[in-house]
Design a protein around this motif. Structure first.
Motif, mmCIF file in Angstrom:
data_model
loop_
_atom_site.group_PDB
_atom_site.id
_atom_site.type_symbol
_atom_site.label_atom_id
_atom_site.label_comp_id
_atom_site.label_asym_id
_atom_site.label_seq_id
_atom_site.Cartn_x
_atom_site.Cartn_y
_atom_site.Cartn_z
ATOM 1 N N PHE A 99 44.096 90.049 44.912
ATOM 2 C CA PHE A 99 44.145 89.107 46.034
ATOM 3 C C PHE A 99 45.590 88.754 46.400
ATOM 4 N N ALA A 100 46.436 88.535 45.400
ATOM 5 C CA ALA A 100 47.809 88.115 45.664
ATOM 6 C C ALA A 100 48.606 89.189 46.390
ATOM 7 N N ILE A 101 48.359 90.453 46.070
ATOM 8 C CA ILE A 101 49.098 91.551 46.710
ATOM 9 C C ILE A 101 48.334 92.104 47.903
ATOM 10 N N GLY A 102 47.011 92.211 47.761
ATOM 11 C CA GLY A 102 46.225 92.870 48.794
ATOM 12 C C GLY A 102 46.093 92.088 50.083
ATOM 13 N N ILE A 103 45.976 90.749 50.016
ATOM 14 C CA ILE A 103 45.781 89.967 51.241
ATOM 15 C C ILE A 103 46.980 90.078 52.184
ATOM 16 N N PRO A 104 48.243 89.942 51.735
ATOM 17 C CA PRO A 104 49.366 90.158 52.658
ATOM 18 C C PRO A 104 49.369 91.553 53.266
ATOM 19 N N PHE A 105 49.033 92.568 52.480
ATOM 20 C CA PHE A 105 49.007 93.925 53.030
ATOM 21 C C PHE A 105 47.836 94.110 53.991
ATOM 22 N N PHE A 106 46.738 93.356 53.791
ATOM 23 C CA PHE A 106 45.636 93.400 54.746
ATOM 24 C C PHE A 106 46.084 92.861 56.100
ATOM 25 N N PHE A 107 46.841 91.767 56.105
ATOM 26 C CA PHE A 107 47.360 91.232 57.368
ATOM 27 C C PHE A 107 48.363 92.186 58.007
ATOM 28 N N LEU A 108 49.153 92.876 57.197
ATOM 29 C CA LEU A 108 50.052 93.903 57.748
ATOM 30 C C LEU A 108 49.256 95.034 58.391
ATOM 31 N N PHE A 109 48.142 95.400 57.768
ATOM 32 C CA PHE A 109 47.290 96.455 58.327
ATOM 33 C C PHE A 109 46.720 96.012 59.675
ATOM 34 N N ILE A 110 46.252 94.755 59.762
ATOM 35 C CA ILE A 110 45.733 94.232 61.035
ATOM 36 C C ILE A 110 46.840 94.188 62.080
ATOM 37 N N LEU A 111 48.051 93.810 61.674
ATOM 38 C CA LEU A 111 49.173 93.784 62.609
ATOM 39 C C LEU A 111 49.460 95.175 63.163
ATOM 40 N N GLY A 112 49.422 96.190 62.296
ATOM 41 C CA GLY A 112 49.618 97.560 62.765
ATOM 42 C C GLY A 112 48.548 97.983 63.754
ATOM 43 N N LEU A 113 47.282 97.586 63.495
ATOM 44 C CA LEU A 113 46.207 97.897 64.430
ATOM 45 C C LEU A 113 46.424 97.218 65.776
ATOM 46 N N LYS A 114 46.867 95.956 65.760
ATOM 47 C CA LYS A 114 47.087 95.233 67.009
ATOM 48 C C LYS A 114 48.236 95.844 67.813
ATOM 49 N N ILE A 115 49.231 96.369 67.120
ATOM 50 C CA ILE A 115 50.333 97.032 67.829
ATOM 51 C C ILE A 115 49.829 98.283 68.540
ATOM 52 N N LEU A 116 48.973 99.042 67.872
ATOM 53 C CA LEU A 116 48.479 100.286 68.455
ATOM 54 C C LEU A 116 47.337 100.049 69.428
ATOM 55 N N VAL A 117 46.532 99.027 69.180
ATOM 56 C CA VAL A 117 45.389 98.711 70.058
ATOM 57 C C VAL A 117 45.556 97.267 70.527
ATOM 58 N N PRO A 118 46.252 97.034 71.649
ATOM 59 C CA PRO A 118 46.563 95.662 72.079
ATOM 60 C C PRO A 118 45.333 94.793 72.308
ATOM 61 N N ASN A 119 44.221 95.374 72.757
ATOM 62 C CA ASN A 119 43.024 94.578 73.051
ATOM 63 C C ASN A 119 42.076 94.495 71.858
ATOM 64 N N LEU A 120 42.604 94.681 70.648
ATOM 65 C CA LEU A 120 41.782 94.615 69.450
ATOM 66 C C LEU A 120 41.274 93.191 69.253
ATOM 67 N N LYS A 121 40.010 93.068 68.924
ATOM 68 C CA LYS A 121 39.408 91.761 68.731
ATOM 69 C C LYS A 121 39.967 91.099 67.477
ATOM 70 N N SER A 122 40.226 89.791 67.554
ATOM 71 C CA SER A 122 40.769 89.045 66.423
ATOM 72 C C SER A 122 39.743 88.956 65.294
ATOM 73 N N ILE A 123 40.232 88.870 64.055
ATOM 74 C CA ILE A 123 39.330 88.773 62.906
ATOM 75 C C ILE A 123 38.741 87.375 62.760
ATOM 76 N N GLY A 124 39.232 86.424 63.535
ATOM 77 C CA GLY A 124 38.658 85.085 63.507
ATOM 78 C C GLY A 124 39.453 84.128 62.646
ATOM 79 N N ARG A 125 39.529 82.871 63.112
ATOM 80 C CA ARG A 125 40.308 81.868 62.398
ATOM 81 C C ARG A 125 39.696 81.532 61.042
ATOM 82 N N LEU A 126 38.368 81.499 60.963
ATOM 83 C CA LEU A 126 37.717 81.155 59.702
ATOM 84 C C LEU A 126 38.065 82.153 58.610
ATOM 85 N N LEU A 127 38.003 83.455 58.947
ATOM 86 C CA LEU A 127 38.341 84.480 57.951
ATOM 87 C C LEU A 127 39.803 84.384 57.560
#
Length: 573
Positions: A289-317
């Motif tokens: 969790f300590a290492i994987g969660i920051p890299f998960f957000f980096l992965f989502i950031l990379g997806l948003k850069i490549l797919v600008p209209n990507l749906k957000s994962i949600g504030r709750l998550l």
């Protein structure tokens, strides 16, 4: 018998049957009448004729082939009737809705949306992907192929036709080249031009110099924007690759270290031996969790850069993941503090035995191992988990240090120092006492174990063994070559046994040794240009020199004597 007519349709020469010609002419006239009040009427009709000529050209088999009535009817069925597409503009205020059908795409160069030759835009239409990905792929392939793909691009530029006509542009997009689609495409072109004309600020065109400067600035801006887009996309790809591979590695590691008991990992015992404070499964989960969660957000950031209209994962998550990460970091911090305190104190246990070596004796020293554990004799600082003869797992390490010192006593001694760490002095000393190490002496031969063992329950806490030999001055030491890695010590340990002194007879003198069988360096002998004799025994060290060049030193040195009384030098005037 029917007459044939020679016609020139869109620059292509055809033989056509007279009846077929009449039907074709009637069809084309009807099309012209249907677009009487349309913008771009001539261009629409020219594109339709070009498409009809292209369809006729596909059907002819040789130069003498005559276009018949059936072939004209087939072409009309493909192109459609004019009345099918004419709509009364007075009835419908909105733009007419055209029927579009799909047909196989054809590869053209799209120069209307190009930066260089339109190859990437054409490939984008052909494969139905954004041209930016094609351009990015060209850049990557050019970099990794050291420029070879530039040649491929030039070849495609030369041999791929340009989409000039409306029919070519429709075929490039996979749309059926029919009257409706041709009209629609041309209307879109006129609408775009009309919009640009309406939005134009004509006051600017009165200043030609300013217009030219703006044009150059816009061109530079487009180039910079394109480069930035490529750079941003490249950053997104790198983030995806880096973060994705890290997440996959963490996920695999979560199962292979025995966290969920799915895999009995052989290295789990090593982790438990070196780390304390929490079970292995908990440390693995917290690390994930300590290492994987920051890299998960980096992965989502990379997806948003490549797919600008990507749906957000949600504030709750996001909040849930942030909370898990915070708890994991706190848990690992607590375990880290416990791990640090588990090595806060050092404990030592010393055992000393007499070594029956007098100043007139020679001691032979070598390292030994136990073939049951290993055949390797070499010092290192790590540890292994071995199985003893009774089938019990034990801690095994080669961290043994050998030190030789001189003493003025008449008999030697051997000191074995066992060291370990713990959370308090008692635990550290108890762990040091658990170390099992042995030596043996017989016939002036000393065998030292090259390893030691300890029980698994005491864990690995930097256990070490230090063996110190105190030899009386005047005694002779001979160490085996296998001791080399065990006595590589710094000046801190005051070791008189130097590296390279293995397999030599060394006379112990005060705070040092003297080699009794070392060969004379030929370079030194030639430099002095003299003959000499060397002898070392229980009475001291004797050096006799016979100089052949008395003018070189002024005096001929006859003898040098070193013993317990000091140094005596005899010179001849």
């Amino acid at each position: 018998m029917n007459k044939t007519v020679n016609i020139n349709l869109a620059g292509i020469f055809f033989h056509i049957d007279e009846d077929a010609f009449a039907k074709l002419q009637h069809y084309l006239d009807a099309i012209k009448r249907s677009f009487t009040n349309s913008q771009g009427r001539d261009e629409i009709v020219a594109d339709i004729e070009a498409r009809v000529a292209e369809l006729f050209n596909e059907k002819i088999q040789n130069d003498r082939h005559v276009i018949g009535l059936s072939e004209v009817e087939e072409v009309i069925s493909i192109m459609g009737q004019p009345e099918d597409y004419r709509l009364d503009d007075e009835i419908f205020e909105d733009e007419p809705v055209y029927r579009t059908t799909k047909s196989p795409r054809r590869l053209f160069r799209d120069t209307e949306h190009s930066y260089i030759g339109g190859v990437s835009s054409g490939l984008g239409h052909y494969f139905k992907i954004d041209p930016i990905w094609i351009r990015l792929l060209w850049v990557l392939l050019t970099i990794f192929s050291t420029g070879a793909f530039i040649v491929v691009y030039i070849i495609l530029w030369i041999f791929t036709p340009e989409a000039k006509t409306t029919a070519d542009k429709l075929a490039m997009r996979g749309e059926e080249v029919t009257i409706s689609n041709i009209e629609k495409k041309i209307r879109e072109g006129f609408d775009d031009v009309a919009d640009k004309v309406k939005k134009a600020n004509y006051k600017k065109y009165g200043y030609k110099a300013q217009a030219g400067a703006n044009s150059a600035a816009n061109a530079i801006s487009d180039i910079v924007s394109f480069i930035l887009k490529i750079f941003v996309k490249l950053v997104g790809i790198l983030l995806l690759l880096f973060a994705g591979s890290t997440l996959i590695g963490l996920f695999i590691g979560l199962f292979t270290v025995g966290t969920f008991g799915l895999v009995d990992a052989p290295w789990s015992d090593y982790i438990e031996m070196a780390v304390t404070g929490a079970p292995l499964w908990l440390m693995s989960l917290l690390s994930f969790f300590a290492i994987g969660i920051p890299f998960f957000f980096l992965f989502i950031l990379g997806l948003k850069i490549l797919v600008p209209n990507l749906k957000s994962i949600g504030r709750l998550l996001i909040l849930v993941l942030a909370g898990l990460w915070f708890l994991a970091v706190i848990g690992l911090s607590i375990i880290g503090i416990q791990q640090a305190t588990s090595r806060a104190f050092s404990g030592e246990v010393v055992s000393t035995e007499l070594l029956p070596i007098s100043p007139s004796d020679t001691l032979y020293v070598s390292m030994k191992t136990d073939p049951f554990f290993t055949s390797n004799i070499h010092r290192d600082g790590g540890f292994e988990i071995k199985q003893s003869e009774n089938g019990k797992n034990v801690l095994f390490t080669n961290d043994v240090r050998l030190i030789v010192k001189s003493t003025k006593d008449t008999i030697g001694k051997i000191e074995v120092l066992k060291m370990a760490e713990g959370k308090d002095p008692n635990e550290a000393r108890s762990r040091a006492e658990n170390i099992r190490y042995s030596t043996s002496f017989a016939d002036n031969k000393l065998l030292l174990n090259s390893f030691f063992t300890a029980d698994m329950e005491y864990q690995y806490r930097d256990q070490q063994v230090q063996v110190t030999l105190y030899l009386p001055e005047g005694s002779v030491l001979f160490v085996d070559e296998n001791t080399y890695s065990f006595h590589r010590n710094s000046d801190y340990y005051d070791d008189i046994l130097m590296n390279g002194d293995e397999e030599k007879f060394l006379t112990i003198i005060e705070d040092g040794t003297s080699c009794t069988d070392c060969p004379i360096d030929q370079d030194d002998k030639d430099d002095w240009d003299e003959d000499f004799d060397f002898r070392a025994d229980e009475n001291g060290v004797h050096l006799n020199i016979r100089s052949t060049d008395s003018t070189k030193y002024g005096k001929d040195v006859q003898s040098i004597r070193i013993d317990s009384n000091g140094i005596e030098i005899k010179n001849e005037e």
